[in-house]
Design a protein around this motif. Structure first.
Motif, short mmCIF file in Angstrom:
data_model
loop_
_atom_site.label_atom_id
_atom_site.label_comp_id
_atom_site.label_asym_id
_atom_site.label_seq_id
_atom_site.Cartn_x
_atom_site.Cartn_y
_atom_site.Cartn_z
N VAL A 1 0.85 -1.19 0.00
CA VAL A 1 0.00 0.00 0.00
C VAL A 1 0.88 1.24 0.00
CG1 VAL A 1 -2.01 -1.01 1.10
CG2 VAL A 1 -0.16 -0.13 2.52
N SER A 2 0.35 2.31 -0.55
CA SER A 2 1.10 3.56 -0.55
C SER A 2 0.43 4.55 0.40
CB SER A 2 1.16 4.15 -1.96
OG SER A 2 -0.13 4.49 -2.37
N HIS A 3 1.21 5.45 0.91
CA HIS A 3 0.71 6.44 1.86
C HIS A 3 1.08 7.83 1.36
CE1 HIS A 3 1.08 2.72 4.25
NE2 HIS A 3 -0.06 3.14 4.76
N PRO A 4 0.12 8.72 1.29
CA PRO A 4 0.46 10.06 0.81
C PRO A 4 1.28 10.82 1.84
CG PRO A 4 -1.78 10.04 1.66
CD PRO A 4 -1.30 8.62 1.69
N VAL B 1 -1.89 16.31 1.26
CA VAL B 1 -3.30 15.97 1.47
C VAL B 1 -4.12 17.26 1.56
CG1 VAL B 1 -4.93 14.96 3.12
CG2 VAL B 1 -2.81 13.76 2.58
N GLU C 1 -10.28 16.17 1.21
CA GLU C 1 -10.17 14.71 1.27
C GLU C 1 -10.30 14.21 2.71
OE1 GLU C 1 -7.39 11.47 -1.09
OE2 GLU C 1 -6.71 13.53 -0.85
N ARG D 1 -9.12 1.94 3.15
CA ARG D 1 -8.45 2.54 1.99
C ARG D 1 -8.71 4.05 1.95
NH1 ARG D 1 -10.13 -0.94 -1.43
NH2 ARG D 1 -11.88 0.25 -2.25
N THR D 2 -9.97 4.44 2.19
CA THR D 2 -10.32 5.86 2.16
C THR D 2 -9.54 6.64 3.22
OG1 THR D 2 -12.53 5.29 1.40
CG2 THR D 2 -12.26 7.48 2.35
N ARG E 1 -6.72 5.72 4.58
CA ARG E 1 -5.29 5.68 4.23
C ARG E 1 -4.97 6.72 3.16
NH1 ARG E 1 -3.23 2.80 0.28
NH2 ARG E 1 -4.84 1.18 0.25
N LYS E 2 -5.82 6.81 2.13
CA LYS E 2 -5.56 7.76 1.04
C LYS E 2 -5.70 9.20 1.48
CE LYS E 2 -6.34 4.87 -2.96
NZ LYS E 2 -7.09 4.63 -4.20
#
Lengths: 104, 104
Positions: free
Chosen positions: A9-12, A17, A21, A63-64, A66-67
């Motif tokens: 998984v990637s993390h911004p 951000v 969001e 996921r939401t 995390r993004k």
């Protein structure tokens, strides 16, 4: 995928951000409950939140979050763990997450 | 519709507004700008916000903010005026709107 491995998984970077969001991510009672549980109980695996939603829905919620830079996921053996990024978020948006959680 | 009359609008009781709706309404930079202008300059007609969006888009933004209990609309002759419901919102969700506006 071998047993015990999850998709990477990637993390911004929280600096990238947008507040939109973060607000959209927190505009859901299940996602706020996930954040609350992480805040009070510390890091925990995805499967242990005891929330009355389907696994696929829960996966979407993580996921939401995390993004939006709200939580970070990491693997611990066969478990996907979750940890809040509250310090980072608070530096970028002081007091925002707590104000939202206090609101309901 | 006679000249100078607008379609009647309804306003939710803030006690019935959910935090999800407030967050979604504020998860948009144009809507936050509308709220900011009302906060700093007081009541003003829809057409005077000077925002770079189409009239239909602006109308949608006002409706979203009204339905979330964030602003109240009233007619003043041929003008549709807007006023913030900040006191009511602050009683229900203390500090939330300001925390969001401070965030960006």
């Amino acid at each position: 995928m071998p047993i015990g491995r999850w998709a990477p998984v990637s993390h911004p970077d929280v600096a990238t951000v947008e507040v939109d969001e973060v607000l959209k991510a927190l505009a859901d009672p299940t996602r706020r409950q996930i954040v609350r549980l992480l805040m009070t109980d510390g890091d925990r695996p995805c499967g242990t939140f005891g929330l009355p939603v389907a696994a696929s829905t829960l996966s979407h919620h993580f996921r939401t979050l995390r993004k939006a830079g709200i939580l970070r996921q990491y693997d611990d053996g066969r478990q996907r763990m979750n940890t809040l990024r509250l310090d980072e978020l608070d530096r970028r948006f002081p007091g925002l997450v707590r104000a939202v959680l206090d609101a309901g």
